[in-house]
Design a protein around this motif. Sequence first.
Motif, short mmCIF file in Angstrom:
data_model
loop_
_atom_site.label_atom_id
_atom_site.label_comp_id
_atom_site.label_asym_id
_atom_site.label_seq_id
_atom_site.Cartn_x
_atom_site.Cartn_y
_atom_site.Cartn_z
N ILE A 104 0.91 -1.24 0.11
CA ILE A 104 -0.36 -0.03 -0.07
C ILE A 104 1.05 1.36 -0.03
CG2 ILE A 104 -1.66 1.22 1.15
CD1 ILE A 104 -2.61 -1.36 2.52
N THR A 105 0.78 2.09 -0.96
CA THR A 105 1.46 3.36 -1.03
C THR A 105 0.58 4.58 -0.88
OG1 THR A 105 3.12 2.30 -2.79
CG2 THR A 105 3.14 4.67 -2.45
N THR B 115 -3.97 6.75 -2.47
CA THR B 115 -3.71 5.43 -2.34
C THR B 115 -3.62 4.60 -3.58
OG1 THR B 115 -4.40 6.04 -0.04
CG2 THR B 115 -3.85 3.76 -0.66
N LYS B 116 -2.44 3.77 -3.25
CA LYS B 116 -2.33 2.61 -4.13
C LYS B 116 -2.31 1.36 -3.36
CE LYS B 116 0.58 0.66 -8.09
NZ LYS B 116 1.76 0.65 -8.81
N ILE B 117 -3.01 0.34 -3.92
CA ILE B 117 -3.03 -0.85 -3.43
C ILE B 117 -2.75 -1.93 -4.36
CG2 ILE B 117 -4.54 -2.57 -1.89
CD1 ILE B 117 -5.86 -0.51 -0.96
N GLU B 118 -1.82 -2.38 -4.15
CA GLU B 118 -1.42 -3.72 -5.11
C GLU B 118 -1.37 -5.02 -4.50
OE1 GLU B 118 1.86 -4.33 -8.79
OE2 GLU B 118 2.43 -3.13 -6.92
N ILE B 119 -1.94 -5.75 -4.84
CA ILE B 119 -1.91 -7.29 -4.37
C ILE B 119 -1.27 -8.18 -5.30
CG2 ILE B 119 -3.55 -9.33 -3.57
CD1 ILE B 119 -5.65 -6.99 -2.73
N THR B 120 -0.47 -8.91 -5.03
CA THR B 120 0.37 -9.66 -5.77
C THR B 120 0.49 -11.20 -5.36
OG1 THR B 120 2.44 -9.25 -4.75
CG2 THR B 120 1.93 -7.85 -6.55
N ASN C 226 3.53 13.42 4.20
CA ASN C 226 3.59 12.17 5.06
C ASN C 226 3.41 10.99 3.86
OD1 ASN C 226 4.07 10.73 7.45
ND2 ASN C 226 2.01 10.42 7.58
N SER C 227 4.49 10.84 2.86
CA SER C 227 4.31 9.99 2.07
C SER C 227 4.72 8.40 2.62
CB SER C 227 5.02 10.00 0.64
OG SER C 227 4.13 10.90 0.13
N ARG C 228 4.08 7.12 2.82
CA ARG C 228 4.44 6.21 3.35
C ARG C 228 4.24 5.13 2.48
NH1 ARG C 228 1.48 6.19 8.56
NH2 ARG C 228 0.05 7.07 7.44
N LYS C 229 4.78 3.76 2.83
CA LYS C 229 4.61 2.63 1.89
C LYS C 229 4.50 1.54 3.05
CE LYS C 229 6.85 1.53 -2.02
NZ LYS C 229 5.80 1.55 -3.12
#
Length: 360
Positions: free
Chosen positions: A110-111, A149-154, A117-120
């Motif tokens: 999740i980015t 927000t970017k949510i990437e599920i791999t 306050n940018s976080r990963k």
Amino acid sequence: MIIIKDNKINVGIKYLKTNLKYEIEGIKSSICQLIHNSVEARDNKLTKEDPCKIKIIIDTDSISINDNSGGIKKEIDSDGLFTIEIDNSNLNSGIGMKRAFLTLGNSMTITSNQKSNSRKFIIEPNDKNTNLIHKSYNTKYESTEPEGTKIEITNLEKVIIKEIEKVEFYNKLIRELGYIYRYLINKELLQIVVENKKNNEDLNISAIDIDGQCIDETVLTNNATCYLYKTNGNNLSGVEVFSKDLMRYNANEGKKIVKWNQLSEIGHSYKNCLVVIIDYENNTSIDNIFNGEICEEIESFIQKNSFKFRVNETSIQFSKPINEVEKLKKYYNVENNKKLGEKGYLKLLAEYDDDNDKFK
């Protein structure tokens, strides 16, 4: 300075997946949950000039959801984001995102892109693939990307990969999303794009309206508006519930709560009866929208309009031993059970007509 902190979740992956994943329509349910989260993160501050914009990217082994909803709040850390807590009194307790992750794949990044306050955040299996670990760290703000927000599920589940590979997958997903989010899309408050990485194409989601006619409406005692539709022969029936134009219950979920089977009535069919409840002001707790009194109101509202669902035909269904049925099919030279039943019905009807003629 980058600080990375690992924390172990002491509940086994197999247990989590068995008990928390979406069992029905896993991909659609998961994607819808993440879209819901993006819309709700805007705190209902949606306008035509500043709509919620969502891009869904689907690849051979990953699914990601990007939005412009401002990113993750500062006070939420890695522990808070990945804590799994089921609270039946609060649908927004955060379980939805975890359910989507556990349904679709095995790792999630999740980015959160914010100016200040940018976080990963990362959650993935440990080395033994028995438990999940999570970590977070600060990242650089990407000024060319929206705050969101970017949510990437791999490492997708095999059953999910098979579903994505089906020829009809994208068209079906686009139709379903267009229907579920029809009100927000029609009002230009939500834009959804699906990117098919395999074919390198962007597919814009258009609103899919109800295929049918609104035949009546009423206002319930909780001030939600209730619309009654007669759909056009597509067997869409049940009760949909919307809060601020966002679907909370689909037709089948609402049907179970309202006890749809109690609507059975001789000479009537409710296979194309659809009830849509919209709480425009968001004043009603979703958990309490289907209390006993409201359910009775909905049932009475439908029954008041029952004359609009009269039918001239009915179905006859029953079970008999297979060996007896096969003997009859062979004897009467019919192809299937349906034709055997039709032949039997016509024979009985002819006998009935003959008997009536004798007494005229």
